[in-house]
Every structure is written in structure tokens, then in C-alpha cells.
Design a protein around this motif. Structure first.
Motif, mmCIF file in Angstrom:
data_model
loop_
_atom_site.group_PDB
_atom_site.id
_atom_site.type_symbol
_atom_site.label_atom_id
_atom_site.label_comp_id
_atom_site.label_asym_id
_atom_site.label_seq_id
_atom_site.Cartn_x
_atom_site.Cartn_y
_atom_site.Cartn_z
ATOM 1 N N VAL A 11 0.840 -1.204 0.000
ATOM 2 C CA VAL A 11 0.000 0.000 0.000
ATOM 3 C C VAL A 11 0.874 1.252 0.000
ATOM 4 C CG1 VAL A 11 -1.600 1.365 1.408
ATOM 5 C CG2 VAL A 11 -2.026 -1.087 1.032
ATOM 6 N N ALA A 12 1.929 1.238 0.811
ATOM 7 C CA ALA A 12 2.825 2.394 0.901
ATOM 8 C C ALA A 12 3.524 2.653 -0.431
ATOM 9 C CB ALA A 12 3.845 2.187 2.016
ATOM 10 N N ILE A 13 3.893 1.592 -1.135
ATOM 11 C CA ILE A 13 4.547 1.746 -2.438
ATOM 12 C C ILE A 13 3.600 2.419 -3.426
ATOM 13 C CG2 ILE A 13 5.441 0.489 -4.454
ATOM 14 C CD1 ILE A 13 6.447 -1.632 -2.364
ATOM 15 N N VAL A 14 2.393 1.919 -3.525
ATOM 16 C CA VAL A 14 1.430 2.492 -4.477
ATOM 17 C C VAL A 14 1.128 3.952 -4.136
ATOM 18 C CG1 VAL A 14 -0.880 2.290 -5.464
ATOM 19 C CG2 VAL A 14 0.420 0.223 -4.924
ATOM 20 N N ALA A 15 1.033 4.262 -2.862
ATOM 21 C CA ALA A 15 0.639 5.611 -2.438
ATOM 22 C C ALA A 15 1.777 6.628 -2.502
ATOM 23 C CB ALA A 15 0.088 5.558 -1.010
ATOM 24 N N ALA A 45 -9.294 -3.445 3.137
ATOM 25 C CA ALA A 45 -9.676 -2.829 1.861
ATOM 26 C C ALA A 45 -9.761 -1.315 1.956
ATOM 27 C CB ALA A 45 -11.013 -3.401 1.389
ATOM 28 N N ALA A 46 -10.077 -0.797 3.136
ATOM 29 C CA ALA A 46 -10.217 0.653 3.290
ATOM 30 C C ALA A 46 -8.895 1.388 3.089
ATOM 31 C CB ALA A 46 -10.792 0.972 4.669
ATOM 32 N N ALA A 100 -1.106 -6.197 -2.839
ATOM 33 C CA ALA A 100 -1.893 -5.752 -1.689
ATOM 34 C C ALA A 100 -3.267 -6.411 -1.685
ATOM 35 C CB ALA A 100 -2.030 -4.229 -1.710
ATOM 36 N N ARG A 101 -3.923 -6.431 -2.835
ATOM 37 C CA ARG A 101 -5.268 -7.023 -2.907
ATOM 38 C C ARG A 101 -5.227 -8.526 -2.691
ATOM 39 N NH1 ARG A 101 -8.813 -3.205 -4.613
ATOM 40 N NH2 ARG A 101 -7.842 -1.307 -5.431
#
Length: 270
Positions: A11-15, A45-46, A100-101
């Protein structure tokens, strides 16, 4: 702060909007995963980003508004390298978003091993092309780009089987078709440094398509679905581009993507 598990790290990578930090985190997280220093983590998921973090530039245009590139001119070849860098950056975000998903599933650790490897290699590809841009006096962001790759896959966000069909088995498989002639054309213009990078990308892409084919078949088996029929249905429903020949049948088949998967789609889609 260094993430303590694969989900939070992905998540941190994508963001992350800073591209040096994005790719550095991808390489470090991958290393930590393969050294078994972190676990999968708790899926939430949030926390999944709706769009990837990006710097202020490049300006993003609709794909139909992008200027045409003439590879017979220096400016055209520079624009081509910039476009390739943007594609590889999109691949970084798409791969880590997939990871992540996937953390919300009970898929085997070897599944995560394969896609973490892909995520690391996509980060490597962007870094190589970003460095090449600097060598020719450019910066990533100097030219406009489009966000078609991320947008075209947004509707597969909650369907891992569809995501596997579209990303490795359509988009990366397309790379197997177009990269070999691209390498030769780049060499004819004397740009052997870029050709070497393209050869690295091509070698890695063959493995990425193979991972996609393996895990697509695995998930079809789990769900009691026929892989070929399922692939064609998912592509018709989720892909808005065109499956254009000529196809690199040899490389595709070696990766497990045999012609019965994609050839019936070529005259239908587009």
C-alpha cells in the motif's frame, strides 16, 4: 517508517508520490519478504489507494491526445524512452496493488514470491529507464504521458482473476510481441544503451507472463473454471484495447500462453 508486513508495504509503495522512494521501498520490501523478515499482514480494503501516488509531472493526457512519436528523429526517440519509463512506472503500481489485494486471500506463499519478484523487477526497469533519460539530458516528467494503463485496469480492482488476465496475459504479453523488433530498431539508430535496457525488460517480461499463466490456471482450477473460456470472457468484459497481431507465438507459448487463449480474440476486439 519501514512497513512491518507485506500488505502495509505494498500500500505504501502504491501511495508514495516520490518515485525514488517508491522504487527504493519496492526493492527493500521485496528483499525483506525474500529474507522472511515480514509476514503477509492483515488485509484492510479501506487502506487501498484509489489512485497511485505520483509527482506533479508529467502532465497526464487522454491516450488519444498524446503526440505522435517519430522514432527516426532524436526527439521522437527521446519521447519513446520517456513513454517506456511511464509504462514501467505504471507496472510498479499495478503489481504492488495486485499484491496488496491478494493479501486478502489464502493463496500460497509461492504466489506472493512470484509477484514480489515481479514488483521488484518493475521497479528496476523504471530506474534503468529513468537513469537513461538523465543520460540523454532529460528528466521523467519533461513530457506528457497518459494514465491509460491504470485506468484500464481500475475495474478489475476487486477481481483478481480478471487482473491476472489483463496485466500479465494481455499487457505484458503484448510486450513479448513488440519488444524484439523495438530492440532491433533501437540498435539501428546506434542507441545500444537503450537496447540493452529493453533486452533486460524483455527477458523479465517472459517470466512475468509465465507467472501470470501459472497462477491464472491455478485460480481457474480452484474455482472450477476452464482457463481458455474464462480468459476470453474476462478480456472481452474488462479490456478496452485491441489484441493486435503479429503475435510472438513462440515466446508466448514458452510462457504458457498458448494461441488458443488469445488468437480467437484478435478479430473480435478493437
Amino acid at each position: 517508517m519501514q512497513p512491518h508486513n507485506l500488505f502495509d508495504g505494498a500500500v505504501a509503495i502504491v501511495a508514495q508520490p516520490n518515485l525514488n522512494l517508491k522504487t527504493e521501498l519496492a526493492l527493500q520490501l521485496g528483499s525483506d519478504w525474500f529474507h522472511r523478515r515480514l509476514g503477509k499482514g492483515r488485509f484492510d480494503a479501506a487502506n487501498l489507494p484509489l489512485i497511485p501516488g505520483r509527482p506533479d509531472k508529467p502532465i497526464l493526457l487522454h491516450p488519444t491526445k498524446m503526440p505522435k512519436r517519430n522514432l527516426n528523429t532524436e526527439k521522437g526517440r527521446q519521447a519513446h524512452i520517456h513513454a517506456l519509463a511511464h509504462i514501467e512506472l505504471s507496472a510498479v503500481d499495478l503489481t504492488w496493488d495486485l499484491i496488496a489485494r491478494s493479501c486478502g486471500t489464502n493463496l500460497p506463499k509461492s504466489y506472493f514470491d512470484n509477484w514480489v519478484q515481479v514488483g521488484m523487477e518493475e521497479a528496476k526497469h523504471f530506474r534503468l529507464l529513468d537513469m537513461r533519460l538523465k543520460e540523454i539530458g532529460m528528466q521523467y516528467g519533461d513530457l506528457a504521458a497518459h494514465d491509460g494503463l491504470w485506468q484500464s485496469c481500475a475495474q478489475t480492482a476487486h477481481n483478481l482473476l480478471a487482473r491476472l488476465a489483463i496485466i500479465p496475459l494481455v499487457l505484458e504479453a503484448r510486450g513479448l510481441d513488440i519488444t524484439p523488433p523495438m530492440i532491433e530498431k533501437t540498435k539501428t539508430h546506434g542507441d545500444f544503451a537503450t537496447a540493452k535496457i529493453l533486452q533486460t525488460i524483455y527477458n523479465d517480461e517472459k517470466r512475468h507472463v509465465a507467472f501470470g499463466a501459472k497462477w491464472f490456471r491455478y485460480m481457474c482450477d480452484l474455482e472450477g473454471k476452464k482457463p481458455v473460456d474464462t480468459f476470453q470472457s474476462l478480456v472481452r468484459n474488462h479490456f478496452r484495447g485491441a489484441l493486435k497481431p503479429p503475435f510472438n507465438d513462440k515466446a508466448r507459448s514458452a510462457a504458457g500462453l498458448t494461441p488458443q487463449f488469445y488468437k480467437p480474440l484478435a478479430p473480435i476486439i478493437g
